[in-house]
Design an enzyme around this catalytic site. Structure first.
Site, mmCIF file in Angstrom:
data_model
loop_
_atom_site.group_PDB
_atom_site.id
_atom_site.type_symbol
_atom_site.label_atom_id
_atom_site.label_comp_id
_atom_site.label_asym_id
_atom_site.label_seq_id
_atom_site.Cartn_x
_atom_site.Cartn_y
_atom_site.Cartn_z
ATOM 1 N N HIS A 157 -4.898 8.283 1.844
ATOM 2 C CA HIS A 157 -5.384 8.709 0.519
ATOM 3 C C HIS A 157 -4.884 10.132 0.257
ATOM 4 O O HIS A 157 -3.690 10.370 0.308
ATOM 5 C CB HIS A 157 -6.903 8.574 0.507
ATOM 6 C CG HIS A 157 -7.576 8.725 -0.823
ATOM 7 N ND1 HIS A 157 -6.932 8.732 -2.019
ATOM 8 C CD2 HIS A 157 -8.899 8.860 -1.122
ATOM 9 C CE1 HIS A 157 -7.800 8.871 -3.006
ATOM 10 N NE2 HIS A 157 -9.002 8.956 -2.499
ATOM 11 N N HIS A 179 1.294 2.137 -3.272
ATOM 12 C CA HIS A 179 0.019 2.412 -3.950
ATOM 13 C C HIS A 179 -0.707 1.098 -4.161
ATOM 14 O O HIS A 179 -0.092 0.070 -4.418
ATOM 15 C CB HIS A 179 0.278 3.076 -5.307
ATOM 16 C CG HIS A 179 -0.912 3.772 -5.867
ATOM 17 N ND1 HIS A 179 -1.905 3.107 -6.541
ATOM 18 C CD2 HIS A 179 -1.290 5.071 -5.812
ATOM 19 C CE1 HIS A 179 -2.840 3.981 -6.905
ATOM 20 N NE2 HIS A 179 -2.492 5.180 -6.472
ATOM 21 N N ASP A 229 1.804 11.826 -4.187
ATOM 22 C CA ASP A 229 1.871 12.743 -3.036
ATOM 23 C C ASP A 229 3.283 13.026 -2.566
ATOM 24 O O ASP A 229 3.484 13.886 -1.698
ATOM 25 C CB ASP A 229 1.052 12.157 -1.873
ATOM 26 C CG ASP A 229 -0.418 12.088 -2.226
ATOM 27 O OD1 ASP A 229 -0.995 10.991 -2.205
ATOM 28 O OD2 ASP A 229 -0.973 13.148 -2.596
HETATM 29 C C1 SDX Z 1 -3.392 8.280 -3.157
HETATM 30 O O1 SDX Z 1 -6.118 4.691 -5.124
HETATM 31 C C2 SDX Z 1 -5.645 5.738 -5.702
HETATM 32 O O2 SDX Z 1 -5.603 5.865 -6.915
HETATM 33 C C3 SDX Z 1 -5.191 6.833 -4.747
HETATM 34 C C4 SDX Z 1 -4.496 8.016 -5.388
HETATM 35 C C5 SDX Z 1 -5.423 8.828 -6.259
HETATM 36 O O3 SDX Z 1 -4.919 9.528 -7.154
HETATM 37 O O4 SDX Z 1 -6.656 8.805 -5.987
HETATM 38 O O5 SDX Z 1 -3.400 7.584 -6.170
HETATM 39 C C6 SDX Z 1 -3.970 8.986 -4.325
HETATM 40 O O6 SDX Z 1 -4.093 8.007 -2.224
HETATM 41 C C7 SDX Z 1 -1.947 7.841 -3.220
HETATM 42 C C8 SDX Z 1 -1.513 7.035 -1.954
HETATM 43 C C9 SDX Z 1 -1.192 8.044 -0.842
HETATM 44 N N1 SDX Z 1 -0.960 7.340 0.426
HETATM 45 C C10 SDX Z 1 0.250 7.265 1.008
HETATM 46 O O7 SDX Z 1 1.278 7.681 0.480
HETATM 47 C C11 SDX Z 1 0.232 6.630 2.398
HETATM 48 C C12 SDX Z 1 1.367 5.589 2.497
HETATM 49 N N2 SDX Z 1 1.019 4.438 1.642
HETATM 50 C C13 SDX Z 1 0.372 3.301 2.316
HETATM 51 O O8 SDX Z 1 -0.531 3.663 3.328
HETATM 52 C C14 SDX Z 1 -0.147 2.268 1.296
HETATM 53 O O9 SDX Z 1 0.857 2.064 0.398
HETATM 54 C C15 SDX Z 1 -1.427 2.547 0.532
HETATM 55 C C16 SDX Z 1 -2.545 2.913 1.415
HETATM 56 C C17 SDX Z 1 -1.207 3.637 -0.481
HETATM 57 C C18 SDX Z 1 -1.782 1.266 -0.240
HETATM 58 O O10 SDX Z 1 -2.158 0.338 0.701
HETATM 59 P P1 SDX Z 1 -2.497 -1.197 0.279
HETATM 60 O O11 SDX Z 1 -2.686 -1.313 -1.180
HETATM 61 O O12 SDX Z 1 -3.574 -1.696 1.179
HETATM 62 O O13 SDX Z 1 -1.143 -1.928 0.544
HETATM 63 P P2 SDX Z 1 -0.752 -2.598 1.899
HETATM 64 O O14 SDX Z 1 -0.975 -1.657 3.043
HETATM 65 O O15 SDX Z 1 -1.405 -3.945 1.953
HETATM 66 O O16 SDX Z 1 0.834 -2.757 1.715
HETATM 67 C C19 SDX Z 1 1.387 -3.922 1.191
HETATM 68 C C20 SDX Z 1 2.677 -4.114 2.005
HETATM 69 C C21 SDX Z 1 2.424 -4.207 3.511
HETATM 70 O O17 SDX Z 1 3.492 -4.957 4.085
HETATM 71 P P3 SDX Z 1 3.272 -6.547 4.382
HETATM 72 O O18 SDX Z 1 1.979 -6.657 5.190
HETATM 73 O O19 SDX Z 1 3.158 -7.188 3.022
HETATM 74 O O20 SDX Z 1 4.481 -6.924 5.162
HETATM 75 O O21 SDX Z 1 3.537 -2.975 1.835
HETATM 76 C C22 SDX Z 1 3.686 -2.304 3.094
HETATM 77 C C23 SDX Z 1 2.576 -2.783 3.994
HETATM 78 O O22 SDX Z 1 2.993 -2.740 5.357
HETATM 79 N N3 SDX Z 1 3.594 -0.876 2.809
HETATM 80 C C24 SDX Z 1 4.383 0.062 3.340
HETATM 81 C C25 SDX Z 1 3.947 1.270 2.758
HETATM 82 N N4 SDX Z 1 2.940 1.043 1.922
HETATM 83 C C26 SDX Z 1 2.706 -0.292 1.961
HETATM 84 N N5 SDX Z 1 5.388 -0.004 4.235
HETATM 85 C C27 SDX Z 1 5.989 1.172 4.558
HETATM 86 N N6 SDX Z 1 5.633 2.388 4.037
HETATM 87 C C28 SDX Z 1 4.635 2.463 3.137
HETATM 88 N N7 SDX Z 1 4.303 3.648 2.612
#
Ligand code: SDX
Length: 424
Positions: free
Chosen positions: A266, A307, A365
């Site tokens: 997050h 996201h 971010d």
């Molecule tokens: C913020 O919610 C909000 O509005 C948050 C925010 C706000 O203003 O409040 O926008 C602020 O938190 C932005 C996000 C910051 N976080 C990061 O940058 C951390 C990296 N991102 C990931 O951890 C992830 O993308 C999340 C946590 C942001 C979202 O997670 P989800 O929605 O649970 O998605 P997921 O993990 O189920 O991903 C779907 C697929 C998966 O692969 P498969 O299982 O389908 O094979 O995409 C992959 C994930 O492995 N994936 C990534 C990835 N993000 C998702 N793979 C590599 N790198 C990534 N960053």
């Protein structure tokens, strides 16, 4: 009143269950699943991917289109034409202020920026190398000890004063957490400076000479505050709403929001992006890290990418990228190696099928940390800046929750533990 009906049939249950369907002004319709409880059924939605936990008028996000609206105004226009305190007024009141309303609001905030002098004693209990987010969780929560009795959460004016105090005091506490970590004296706020200028003064000023904020950096700081102000029902905002639903003190609720924001999935991602870029170190190493990010066996994620809602560019990331170019040019560091790595990383990721298929784009971010680093803010303070900015979003949602009849939030579960059994 329901606009439409959904009918659910469940094997083993006689007849169909009628569920009301409501439409908002924007976004998907919602199915009211409350009648399911009477049929002995719960919904199941770990991570709340498909759950609308509340009705709200504050912010709207269209993840497919990459749209973010505050009070109906697109974030790109607010970032370009407005400023953080005006956006605070908009989030709290649902309308932009008139010139006079804005003047009154800005002056109220200016006159609440000091914290009780006793607050400074809390810092001495921390080691100098304490993470400033740990300090912020503690100190913001401790504000509830100073305002515990002067708050009727059901009184709209009391809620408004609480919002004023938080908007005004977060920069002061944030700067104090930084000053404490570098062993410099706390700087008192100055009423002759704008909100972002005052924050930079409290961060980088010293008693030895007058601090003159760089107007380009102050504008960039204010824009970063605007871009992080609110984002619908994200994890930390949902935490604040849930804590608020028990009637807890609002300062304690905001402290809970700060704790939730701290996670690297997050708000902690901005700090993690810089750590990742520094770990990559050179463009020649990017391919290796991209492969690691794609490997399901490797916990490494490309921080600042992906996201839960956006399946397109995060509109805030676009503005942040443009601001990044402006700030680095102003500072004469447009060849900042980390920016070059970030831009190359973005380009590779946006062409790689793994990221394209999963619609993983840079989020808010990804570029913010590079700007903050260029302004001189240490990596450990990045999420504190996010928390400072998001406080208005948190308190606006907390206030919206308490402005209408409400109930304590209490989700249920799918129980898969042991059946009842006697103690041997
Ligand atoms: C913020 O919610 C909000 O509005 C948050 C925010 C706000 O203003 O409040 O926008 C602020 O938190 C932005 C996000 C910051 N976080 C990061 O940058 C951390 C990296 N991102 C990931 O951890 C992830 O993308 C999340 C946590 C942001 C979202 O997670 P989800 O929605 O649970 O998605 P997921 O993990 O189920 O991903 C779907 C697929 C998966 O692969 P498969 O299982 O389908 O094979 O995409 C992959 C994930 O492995 N994936 C990534 C990835 N993000 C998702 N793979 C590599 N790198 C990534 N960053």
């Amino acid at each position: 009143m329901a606009d439409k009906k959904a009918r659910l049939t469940v094997e083993g249950l006689d007849g169909a269950i009628e569920l009301p369907v409501y439409s908002g002004t924007e976004g998907p319709d919602v199915i009211d699943v409350r009648p399911l409880t009477g049929k002995g059924l719960f919904t199941y939605d770990p991570g709340f991917v498909s759950t609308a936990a509340c009705e709200s008028k504050i912010t709207y996000i269209d993840g497919d289109q990459g749209i973010l609206l505050h009070g109906g105004y697109p974030i790109e226009q607010l970032a370009d034409k407005s400023d953080y305190l005006e956006v605070c007024y908009l989030l709290l009141n649902g309308e932009l202020p008139t010139e006079e309303q804005k003047t009154v609001f800005v002056n109220i905030i200016k006159n609440h920026t000091m914290v009780h002098e006793q607050m400074s004693h809390f810092f001495n209990g921390f080691r100098r190398d304490a993470h400033p987010m740990a300090i912020m969780v503690a100190c913001v929560g401790a504000l509830s000890a100073f305002y515990h009795d002067s708050l009727d959460i059901n009184d709209a004016h009391h809620r408004e004063v609480c919002a004023f105090r938080l908007i005004a005091k977060m920069p002061t506490l944030a700067a104090m957490s930084y000053k404490y970590s570098i062993g410099q004296p706390f700087m008192y706020p100055r009423n002759d400076l704008g909100y972002a200028e005052n924050f930079l003064h409290m961060m980088f000023g010293t008693p030895c000479e007058e601090y003159k904020p760089n107007p380009v950096l102050a504008k960039a700081m204010d824009r970063i505050f605007v871009l992080h102000a609110d984002h619908e029902q994200n994890a930390s905002t949902s935490t604040v709403r849930l804590a608020g639903s028990s009637g807890a003190n609002p300062f304690a609720c905001i402290s809970a929001g700060i704790a939730a924001l701290w996670g690297p999935a997050h708000g902690g991602a901005n700090e993690a992006v810089l750590t990742m870029l520094e770990e990559i170190g050179d463009e020649s190493n990017i391919a290796e890290y991209v492969e690691r990010a794609k490997d399901p066996e490797d916990p490494f994620r490309l921080m600042g990418f992906g996201h839960r809602v956006y399946r397109n560019f995060d509109p805030r990331a676009k503005v942040m990228k443009a601001t990044c170019d402006q700030v680095l040019k102003e500072l004469g560091v447009e060849n900042e190696p980390l920016l070059k790595i970030a831009k190359r990383l973005e380009q590779i990721a946006l062409e790689d099928p793994y990221f394209v298929e999963r619609k993983l784009y840079p989020n808010v971010d990804f570029y913010s940390g590079i700007i903050l680093k260029a302004i001189g803010i240490p990596t450990s303070m990045f999420t504190v800046i996010f928390a400072l900015s998001r406080t208005i979003g948190w308190i606006s949602h907390w206030s919206e929750f308490h402005s209408s009849p409400n109930r304590i939030g209490r989700p249920r579960q799918l129980y898969t533990g042991p059946k009842m059994r006697d103690y041997p």
